[in-house]
Every structure is written in C-alpha cells, then in structure tokens.
Write a protein that holds these residues in place. Sequence first.
Motif, PDB file in Angstrom:
ATOM      1  N   VAL A 155       0.436  -1.327  -0.189  1.00 16.57           N
ATOM      2  CA  VAL A 155       0.328   0.130  -0.110  1.00 16.57           C
ATOM      3  C   VAL A 155       0.807   1.073   0.111  1.00 16.57           C
ATOM      4  CG1 VAL A 155      -1.678   1.284   0.668  1.00 16.57           C
ATOM      5  CG2 VAL A 155      -1.336  -1.216   1.147  1.00 16.57           C
ATOM      6  N   LEU A 156       0.628   2.464  -1.102  1.00 16.46           N
ATOM      7  CA  LEU A 156       1.397   3.436  -1.123  1.00 16.46           C
ATOM      8  C   LEU A 156       1.390   4.143   0.477  1.00 16.46           C
ATOM      9  CD1 LEU A 156       0.153   4.278  -4.801  1.00 16.46           C
ATOM     10  CD2 LEU A 156       2.879   3.496  -3.688  1.00 16.46           C
ATOM     11  N   PRO A 157       1.957   4.391   0.331  1.00 11.51           N
ATOM     12  CA  PRO A 157       2.140   5.683   1.375  1.00 11.51           C
ATOM     13  C   PRO A 157       1.260   6.953   1.661  1.00 11.51           C
ATOM     14  CG  PRO A 157       4.862   5.534   0.900  1.00 11.51           C
ATOM     15  CD  PRO A 157       4.025   4.608   0.375  1.00 11.51           C
ATOM     16  N   GLY A 158       0.638   6.772   2.859  1.00  6.53           N
ATOM     17  CA  GLY A 158      -0.439   7.971   2.595  1.00  6.53           C
ATOM     18  C   GLY A 158      -1.320   7.119   1.954  1.00  6.53           C
ATOM     19  N   GLY A 159      -2.001   6.142   1.617  1.00  7.22           N
ATOM     20  CA  GLY A 159      -3.076   4.601   1.804  1.00  7.22           C
ATOM     21  C   GLY A 159      -3.463   4.780   2.998  1.00  7.22           C
ATOM     22  N   VAL A 160      -4.743   3.419   2.764  1.00  8.37           N
ATOM     23  CA  VAL A 160      -5.153   3.318   4.091  1.00  8.37           C
ATOM     24  C   VAL A 160      -5.906   1.978   3.604  1.00  8.37           C
ATOM     25  CG1 VAL A 160      -8.074   3.547   4.577  1.00  8.37           C
ATOM     26  CG2 VAL A 160      -6.270   5.598   3.738  1.00  8.37           C
ATOM     27  N   VAL A 161      -5.399   1.068   4.753  1.00  7.98           N
ATOM     28  CA  VAL A 161      -5.846   0.282   5.267  1.00  7.98           C
ATOM     29  C   VAL A 161      -6.540   0.087   6.436  1.00  7.98           C
ATOM     30  CG1 VAL A 161      -4.995  -2.152   6.101  1.00  7.98           C
ATOM     31  CG2 VAL A 161      -3.471  -0.875   4.758  1.00  7.98           C
ATOM     32  N   LEU A 162      -7.922  -0.472   5.946  1.00  4.93           N
ATOM     33  CA  LEU A 162      -9.091  -0.667   6.872  1.00  4.93           C
ATOM     34  C   LEU A 162      -9.400  -2.289   7.002  1.00  4.93           C
ATOM     35  CD1 LEU A 162     -11.252   0.809   7.678  1.00  4.93           C
ATOM     36  CD2 LEU A 162     -12.735   0.346   5.265  1.00  4.93           C
ATOM     37  N   THR A 163      -9.393  -3.137   7.924  1.00  7.24           N
ATOM     38  CA  THR A 163      -9.739  -4.513   8.654  1.00  7.24           C
ATOM     39  C   THR A 163     -10.311  -4.579   9.539  1.00  7.24           C
ATOM     40  OG1 THR A 163      -8.562  -6.190   8.075  1.00  7.24           O
ATOM     41  CG2 THR A 163      -6.891  -4.003   9.638  1.00  7.24           C
ATOM     42  N   THR A 164     -10.284  -5.479  10.373  1.00  6.40           N
ATOM     43  CA  THR A 164     -10.807  -5.907  11.435  1.00  6.40           C
ATOM     44  C   THR A 164      -9.433  -7.268  12.544  1.00  6.40           C
ATOM     45  OG1 THR A 164     -12.943  -6.021  10.983  1.00  6.40           O
ATOM     46  CG2 THR A 164     -12.553  -7.300  13.318  1.00  6.40           C
ATOM     47  N   LEU A 165      -9.030  -5.754  13.947  1.00  9.79           N
ATOM     48  CA  LEU A 165      -7.749  -6.647  14.725  1.00  9.79           C
ATOM     49  C   LEU A 165      -8.920  -7.857  15.689  1.00  9.79           C
ATOM     50  CD1 LEU A 165      -5.269  -4.529  15.824  1.00  9.79           C
ATOM     51  CD2 LEU A 165      -4.939  -6.090  13.713  1.00  9.79           C
ATOM     52  N   ARG A 166      -8.855  -9.489  15.264  1.00 10.86           N
ATOM     53  CA  ARG A 166      -9.494 -10.181  16.425  1.00 10.86           C
ATOM     54  C   ARG A 166      -8.422 -11.193  17.067  1.00 10.86           C
ATOM     55  NH1 ARG A 166     -14.324 -12.921  15.418  1.00 10.86           N
ATOM     56  NH2 ARG A 166     -13.087 -13.940  16.787  1.00 10.86           N
ATOM     57  N   GLY A 167      -8.560 -11.818  18.137  1.00 15.93           N
ATOM     58  CA  GLY A 167      -7.863 -12.544  18.247  1.00 15.93           C
ATOM     59  C   GLY A 167      -8.898 -13.452  18.922  1.00 15.93           C
ATOM     60  N   TRP A 168      -7.755 -14.819  19.491  1.00 19.29           N
ATOM     61  CA  TRP A 168      -8.454 -16.012  19.713  1.00 19.29           C
ATOM     62  C   TRP A 168      -9.855 -16.053  20.944  1.00 19.29           C
ATOM     63  CZ3 TRP A 168      -3.278 -19.297  20.368  1.00 19.29           C
ATOM     64  CH2 TRP A 168      -2.784 -18.828  18.914  1.00 19.29           C
ATOM     65  N   MET A 169     -10.449 -14.884  21.552  1.00 21.17           N
ATOM     66  CA  MET A 169     -11.335 -15.109  22.068  1.00 21.17           C
ATOM     67  C   MET A 169     -11.951 -14.291  21.554  1.00 21.17           C
ATOM     68  SD  MET A 169     -10.018 -15.282  26.817  1.00 21.17           S
ATOM     69  CE  MET A 169      -8.639 -13.580  26.400  1.00 21.17           C
ATOM     70  N   ARG A 170     -11.964 -13.468  20.734  1.00 20.06           N
ATOM     71  CA  ARG A 170     -13.186 -12.009  20.756  1.00 20.06           C
ATOM     72  C   ARG A 170     -12.622 -11.241  19.299  1.00 20.06           C
ATOM     73  NH1 ARG A 170     -16.463  -9.200  23.303  1.00 20.06           N
ATOM     74  NH2 ARG A 170     -15.981  -6.927  21.728  1.00 20.06           N
ATOM     75  N   SER A 171     -13.226 -10.127  19.155  1.00 23.06           N
ATOM     76  CA  SER A 171     -12.774  -9.326  17.891  1.00 23.06           C
ATOM     77  C   SER A 171     -12.143  -8.179  18.540  1.00 23.06           C
ATOM     78  CB  SER A 171     -13.995  -8.855  17.459  1.00 23.06           C
ATOM     79  OG  SER A 171     -13.726  -7.804  16.581  1.00 23.06           O
ATOM     80  N   LEU A 172     -11.360  -7.572  18.498  1.00 21.71           N
ATOM     81  CA  LEU A 172     -11.129  -6.242  18.671  1.00 21.71           C
ATOM     82  C   LEU A 172     -11.629  -5.518  18.102  1.00 21.71           C
ATOM     83  CD1 LEU A 172      -7.460  -7.215  19.238  1.00 21.71           C
ATOM     84  CD2 LEU A 172      -9.339  -6.827  21.420  1.00 21.71           C
ATOM     85  N   GLY A 173     -11.507  -5.156  17.437  1.00 23.39           N
ATOM     86  CA  GLY A 173     -12.983  -4.558  16.016  1.00 23.39           C
ATOM     87  C   GLY A 173     -12.404  -3.637  14.969  1.00 23.39           C
ATOM     88  N   LEU A 174     -12.856  -2.850  14.610  1.00 21.71           N
ATOM     89  CA  LEU A 174     -12.571  -2.580  13.276  1.00 21.71           C
ATOM     90  C   LEU A 174     -11.333  -1.380  13.026  1.00 21.71           C
ATOM     91  CD1 LEU A 174     -13.515  -2.386   9.957  1.00 21.71           C
ATOM     92  CD2 LEU A 174     -15.007  -1.056  10.369  1.00 21.71           C
ATOM     93  N   VAL A 175     -10.148  -1.259  12.440  1.00 27.06           N
ATOM     94  CA  VAL A 175      -9.219  -0.332  12.393  1.00 27.06           C
ATOM     95  C   VAL A 175      -9.140   0.410  11.093  1.00 27.06           C
ATOM     96  CG1 VAL A 175      -7.135  -2.293  12.786  1.00 27.06           C
ATOM     97  CG2 VAL A 175      -7.110  -0.095  13.905  1.00 27.06           C
ATOM     98  N   ARG A 176      -8.860   1.260  11.498  1.00 24.78           N
ATOM     99  CA  ARG A 176      -8.999   2.597   9.413  1.00 24.78           C
ATOM    100  C   ARG A 176      -6.712   2.858   9.781  1.00 24.78           C
ATOM    101  NH1 ARG A 176      -8.744   6.837   6.611  1.00 24.78           N
ATOM    102  NH2 ARG A 176      -9.870   6.465   4.694  1.00 24.78           N
ATOM    103  N   LEU A 177      -6.154   2.110   9.045  1.00 21.19           N
ATOM    104  CA  LEU A 177      -4.460   2.527   9.150  1.00 21.19           C
ATOM    105  C   LEU A 177      -3.959   3.281   8.311  1.00 21.19           C
ATOM    106  CD1 LEU A 177      -3.348  -1.321  10.487  1.00 21.19           C
ATOM    107  CD2 LEU A 177      -3.419   0.994  11.826  1.00 21.19           C
TER     108      LEU A 177
END
Length: 395
Positions: free
Chosen positions: A215-237
């Motif tokens: 992904v280019l500098p200045g670009g966006v990554v949109l994903t869900t972070l989660r673990g083995w017990m539960r979802s952490l949630g949606l993060v926009r980087l």
Amino acid sequence: MSAEPDTEAVAAGLRRRLADQLEEGGRLRSHEWRSAVEAAPRHVFVPRFYRETDAPGVTTWEPVTQETVGREEWLRLVYTDATWVTQFDGRDIDWADPKPISNAVPTSSSTLPSLVVRMLEDLDAHEGMKVLEIGTGTGYSTALMCHRLGSESVTSVETDEGVARRARAALAGSGHTPHLLVGDGRAGCPGDAPYDRLIATCGFRSIPPAWLEQVLPGGVVLTTLRGWMRSLGLVRLTVSGEGASGWFSADDPSFMIARQQDAPESLGTVPGPDDGTRRKATYGPEVLTTSGPAFMAQLAAPQARFFSLPVDGGQAGTFVLDSTTGSFAVLTVTDSGRQVRQGGPYRLWDAVESAVATWEEYGSPNRAVFGVTVSRNEQTVWLGNPNGPQWPLPS
C-alpha cells in the motif's frame, strides 16, 4: 391474468428499498455507493444460504433456497440487512439435498450490507485508485467496488478455492472482471501492487507486513483485528514510510478470523485441582464476555482461550488457558467471593485485571479512544495517544 413480475424486476425494487434503509441508517452516505448498492444483484452472489433458527438447544441453521421458501420470500431475505452463512467447517454444501446443520462453525458468509457499505464508505476510495480486497467471499462486496471503481482497479484474494470459483462465476455473470486469485491473504498480491487502499473482510491477529509494503504511503488499510477469544474491532490505518497508524471504530463488528490464523486445535493442558496459587480475584469471569472488559482481556492475554467446566466437586469454573506458554487461570465464584488459581510463566489473570483496571481508570471508554501503531519491529494498541498505556499485538 397478469404475468408474475420477473426476478430481476422484483430484485431491483428490493435493492432500492435496501439503499433507502442504509441511507436512513447513516451507513450509506454518498451517491456513488448508493448507485453501487442499487446495481449489485446480491441474489446472484447469494443464491442459496443458511439462516440460524430460533430452536432451543444447540445452534442450528436451516437452508434457504427458492425451492425451500419460495421465490418471493427468498428475494426478500436476500435483500434484508443480514449476514447469511454460505459455508461451514471449510466444506462445500450439497445443495442438491440441503439439510439443517448443527454443531458446525460458519467459515464463509455474505456479510450484512450495512457493514459492507459502511466499510466501503470509510475506505474513501475514488476513481483512479487501486484497491486490494482480502477475502472475496461471495463476491458481493467485490461487485460493489467494481461498479464504483471499475473492474481493472480491483484485486481480490480468497483463501478457499471453491468459494473463489463461485465468486468468479457470479462476478462474471454480473459483468465484472476484477483480478481474482486464490491464496493466503496475509501475503496480499504483490503482482498488482502498489495499491491506494486495502480492505479486509476477515479478522487478523495483527497487520501482515506485506500489506504495508504493497500500500502506497498515505494509503489506507481497513481491517478487523481479532484474537482467539473475541474480536477487537475495526481499525483504519494510514500507511507511512515507517509503518502505519490509526484508530479503532467505536462499533464492534466481528468478522470470522482468517483461516491461517485459527487457534490451535489443542486448548492446552487442563491444570489439576492443586496446580497454581490461589488468591481473591478483583474481577470474575464476567469480564471475558462483557464488551469493554473483554476487549481489554483479549489485549492482555492474546494467546489465551477460555471455557467452563465443573471444578471442586461440581462447582462451575472458568478456565483461561494459554497453550503457547502453558500458563493458566481458573476462576470460581462462591458465597465468599471471587477466587482465581493461576500458574505457569505468565500470570494471565493478573494481566487481565491490570488491563481492565486501566480501562476503568480512563473512564471505561469505547473503542474509538484506542489506536494502533505498526512499525517494522512491533505492533501496539494504545489508549488515548501513542504514549498512553500500551499492549502488544501478537507477531
């Protein structure tokens, strides 16, 4: 006698109604994405699916097809703002004779449109941008992006060959020809890089380094972070030359974890009744299932999982096991209060209680107060600002 309206005419009306609902709910915010919702034939991508029944006892899903519920009801359900399951346990379904399914784990689905559209709006992709999608699934979200950006601007990666094959056929039948490939989404698709945007529709324990390279500098990554017990949630980087950083969404969407990041089959060794040391517990097992505290517990014990079993003569106990280190905590609640027994190299419940106490000290905030910083050497979740309390994500 008047002719029965054809499927496409009925579906077009239902798509307009769905777009109205998404717009009224604040998920659909732009004309361009509304046009995509009105154009993308979800019934082509979800011709058959399973829905959860309300029968008591073990969770059971029932098949939904034109034949089982009739065309009108099938179309109504397809264009409902709901998630429909299309695969269990990584195995294809025999649609020649579908049966109710119990004791199974959903492994592919068509996510509820309000979440799909909300993520696409947050992605902030425009004409001329290239997008990498991780998790093609049914292909419905891929079709929305193809309508908005053009097929030549969309690359999508799916880990399951059968799922990818069906999505490819549905996309082609809808006039879309994005670059589709079968593979491990953590590797992205270097052949089409660089990208302006990356969106993942499955959960990851941390941000794969390959994504930041593609992904280019200045670009966006949109994903869900989660673990083995539960979802952490949606993060926009936002990606930079050094890594990426950004914030969690206040919402709590929970996507299936990427198959390559499934927890090990073994939960670890269940401790004996005399193993470990005992103390009074400040917090009980309820923190593992209550939204805010559970978010903190997942951060504090990223390698752990929990379950309940009878202990000490039949009393219910909650076991928290870390199969990586062999650490454990056993929680019980008696008339005399909460008790924890823990052992191993890592004091799991000490870490969980410390994290929950920090969260309460900061006013029990929602996820939008948490951020993520990704560098070449580490990834951390922080509270308030990058210099605030921190918890590492698993590498």
